[in-house]
Design an enzyme around this catalytic site. Structure first.
Site, PDB file in Angstrom:
ATOM      1  N   ASN A 180       0.795  -1.233   0.000  1.00  9.74           N
ATOM      2  CA  ASN A 180       0.000   0.000   0.000  1.00  9.74           C
ATOM      3  C   ASN A 180       0.828   1.285   0.000  1.00  9.74           C
ATOM      4  OD1 ASN A 180      -2.367  -1.444  -0.064  1.00  9.74           O
ATOM      5  ND2 ASN A 180      -2.601  -1.477   2.164  1.00  9.74           N
ATOM      6  N   ASN A 199      -3.243  -0.110  -3.553  1.00  7.69           N
ATOM      7  CA  ASN A 199      -4.680  -0.301  -3.497  1.00  7.69           C
ATOM      8  C   ASN A 199      -5.303   0.706  -4.469  1.00  7.69           C
ATOM      9  OD1 ASN A 199      -7.415  -0.322  -2.688  1.00  7.69           O
ATOM     10  ND2 ASN A 199      -6.770  -1.068  -0.679  1.00  7.69           N
ATOM     11  N   PRO A 200      -6.201   0.271  -5.364  1.00  3.45           N
ATOM     12  CA  PRO A 200      -6.770   1.215  -6.341  1.00  3.45           C
ATOM     13  C   PRO A 200      -7.341   2.475  -5.678  1.00  3.45           C
ATOM     14  CG  PRO A 200      -7.446  -1.015  -6.868  1.00  3.45           C
ATOM     15  CD  PRO A 200      -6.703  -1.099  -5.567  1.00  3.45           C
ATOM     16  N   SER A 201      -7.816   2.343  -4.435  1.00  7.57           N
ATOM     17  CA  SER A 201      -8.378   3.521  -3.762  1.00  7.57           C
ATOM     18  C   SER A 201      -7.299   4.557  -3.430  1.00  7.57           C
ATOM     19  CB  SER A 201      -9.096   3.092  -2.481  1.00  7.57           C
ATOM     20  OG  SER A 201      -8.155   2.627  -1.538  1.00  7.57           O
ATOM     21  N   SER A 283      -5.999 -11.183   3.686  1.00  5.86           N
ATOM     22  CA  SER A 283      -5.369  -9.866   3.582  1.00  5.86           C
ATOM     23  C   SER A 283      -4.271  -9.955   2.523  1.00  5.86           C
ATOM     24  CB  SER A 283      -4.775  -9.452   4.922  1.00  5.86           C
ATOM     25  OG  SER A 283      -3.627 -10.225   5.196  1.00  5.86           O
ATOM     26  N   THR A 284      -3.983  -8.816   1.898  1.00  5.90           N
ATOM     27  CA  THR A 284      -2.926  -8.793   0.894  1.00  5.90           C
ATOM     28  C   THR A 284      -1.599  -9.217   1.515  1.00  5.90           C
ATOM     29  OG1 THR A 284      -4.119  -6.940  -0.047  1.00  5.90           O
ATOM     30  CG2 THR A 284      -1.945  -7.372  -0.941  1.00  5.90           C
ATOM     31  N   GLY A 285      -1.409  -8.849   2.785  1.00  6.38           N
ATOM     32  CA  GLY A 285      -0.192  -9.233   3.477  1.00  6.38           C
ATOM     33  C   GLY A 285      -0.041 -10.746   3.534  1.00  6.38           C
ATOM     34  N   HIS A 331      -7.981  -7.107  20.722  1.00  5.82           N
ATOM     35  CA  HIS A 331      -8.024  -7.993  21.882  1.00  5.82           C
ATOM     36  C   HIS A 331      -8.205  -9.462  21.526  1.00  5.82           C
ATOM     37  CE1 HIS A 331      -7.579  -4.745  24.525  1.00  5.82           C
ATOM     38  NE2 HIS A 331      -8.690  -4.160  24.139  1.00  5.82           N
TER      39      HIS A 331
END
Ligand SMILES: *[C@@H]1O[C@H](CO)[C@@H](O)[C@H](O)[C@H]1NC(C)=O
Ligand SMILES: *[C@@H]1O[C@H](CO)[C@@H](O)[C@H](O)[C@H]1NC(C)=O
Ligand SMILES: *[C@@H]1O[C@H](CO)[C@@H](O)[C@H](O)[C@H]1NC(C)=O
Ligand SMILES: *[C@@H]1O[C@H](CO)[C@@H](O)[C@H](O)[C@H]1NC(C)=O
Ligand SMILES: *[C@@H]1O[C@H](CO)[C@@H](O)[C@H](O)[C@H]1NC(C)=O
Ligand SMILES: *[C@@H]1O[C@H](CO)[C@@H](O)[C@H](O)[C@H]1NC(C)=O
Length: 357
Positions: A180, A199-201, A283-285, A331
């Site tokens: 990102n 990220n496209p956004s 997630s991308t990660g 948490h």
């Protein structure tokens, strides 16, 4: 009953070790190493083996509270790391056979044809027809074709990287993956970048066609790193991704914009769902850590820590590069993190949770 038996075994073990310690003392009184060190070392080894086993089979339950694990996790992270080549090769073979990052992480001229119908990863009712113009801007092939990447660093954006001094260690890796368009910094996260997601956004620049300078400036920080975008995840990702490719391709041909293969991401999703990960979308990660497990000899993971406090109960910002407050997950033990912990315990990758020395 079982507990008291364990206690008995443990006390016997203690007695044995102390006894051995006494013998050692008897024969080696002049030794500069105190015999107590030997005993302590062995106790530490026993404890490390126990913890390694515990975290290797820890159950991914959303309700598990981090607080209950902090001390044990902290102790475990101080244990010597044990790599397991068999485990690594097994993971690599499974991932290559079932997902194939090696030949399909992103679209290339080799693995994609003009007029080919590209499925969407998540918007499954829609498809995209690859036209000649876009195809002409795809990279020829993968930079790793025919070889294995060596030591890879996958650098998440977790606030634990703040003040970590991990920059030098990360920069010494052969291949560095980031996310990102995260800021880079020689002291804590390093500067070297070989692959970074967008990220496209994040492409919110006005009049990109007429005024590409701000975008060019934003990406040139990462040198010649490949910029990877999920163009075919959802239909709303496609426009901005293709625009980014169109704008940057003529200006920065040395810094390719590439598109995740939706087929690869679907296969990865199936791979982990088949192993009990129930999330809507990985997630991308986590996706790129899986990629690294296939492509790299040795995977080091930094900045993946989805909790609001660190192992010493200091509060941790959500990202290393901003002051956002911690995530709602703070948490619980998010499922993906539990998987990383398992992979670390089994010697498949190295998870870095503490500052680098
Ligand atoms: C290494 O991994 C393999 C495969 O998972 C396992 O059978 C073996 O016991 C592991 N070795 C050690 C020393 O843990
Ligand atoms: C991976 O993909 C490449 C390119 O599409 C192909 O040549 C290779 O056979 C695939 N490997 C596996 C194990 O499926
Ligand atoms: C792609 O399709 C168009 C028409 O739909 C056709 O004119 C063109 O020859 C096709 N190109 C290739 C390489 O198949
Ligand atoms: C680099 O990181 C340190 C510590 O997190 C911070 O003080 C510094 O402002 C950062 N520099 C840049 C350029 O982000
Ligand atoms: C990082 O170090 C700075 C300066 O020593 C300190 O003010 C800040 O609180 C530290 N941040 C974290 C998250 O440890
Ligand atoms: C961690 O810190 C919080 C408040 O900052 C405190 O309430 C809690 O008892 C601490 N936990 C431990 C294990 O020290």
């Amino acid at each position: 009953m079982a507990l008291s038996f364990l206690r008995l075994v443990f006390s016997l073990l203690m007695v044995l070790m102390v006894f051995q310690g006494v013998c050692v003392m008897f024969y080696y009184t002049r030794n500069t190493h105190s015999p107590r060190d030997g005993t302590a070392d062995r106790l530490q080894q026993v404890r490390c083996t126990k913890l390694r086993h515990k975290f290797a089979i820890i159950k991914p339950a959303k309700s598990i509270q981090l607080q209950r694990f902090t001390q044990e996790l902290s102790d475990f992270m101080s244990c010597p790391y044990q790599s397991n080549t068999t485990e690594r090769e097994l993971n690599r073979m499974r991932l290559q056979y079932l997902c194939n990052a090696t030949g399909s992480l992103f679209l290339t001229k080799q693995n994609t044809a003009i007029n080919q119908t590209i499925p969407y990863e998540k918007s499954t009712a829609k498809t995209y027809k690859m036209n000649a113009a876009i195809h002409g801007m795809l990279p020829e092939d993968f930079p790793w074709s025919g070889r294995r990447l060596g030591r890879c660093a996958v650098v998440g954006s977790g606030g634990i990287l703040k003040n970590s001094s991990c920059g030098r260690e990360i920069d010494s890796a052969d291949y560095v993956i980031r996310f990102n368009l995260a800021s880079i910094n020689d002291s804590d996260v390093g500067l070297k970048t070989d692959l970074i997601t967008i990220n496209p956004s994040q492409i919110r620049f006005k009049n990109l066609d007429k005024n590409p300078e701000p975008l060019v400036e934003r990406v040139s920080v990462y040198g010649n790193a490949f910029l990877i975008m999920p163009a075919f995840a959802y239909t709303f990702c496609t426009g901005q991704s293709i625009k980014t490719l169109r704008v940057l391709h003529p200006i920065r041909p040395q810094q390719p914009v590439v598109f995740f293969s939706p087929t690869y991401l679907r296969a990865l999703d199936r791979f982990w769902k088949g192993r009990g990960l129930k999330e809507v979308r990985l997630s991308t990660g986590f996706m790129l850590i899986s990629t690294a497990l296939e492509l790299c000899e040795d995977v080091h993971v930094y900045g993946f820590w989805p909790f609001g406090t660190d192992l010493h109960n200091n509060s941790v910002p959500y990202h290393y590069y901003d002051e956002l407050s911690p995530h709602r997950y703070m948490h619980s033990m998010p499922e993906e993190f539990v998987r990383l912990l398992q992979l670390h315990s089994k010697g498949a990758l190295t998870l870095h949770l503490q500052p680098c020395s």
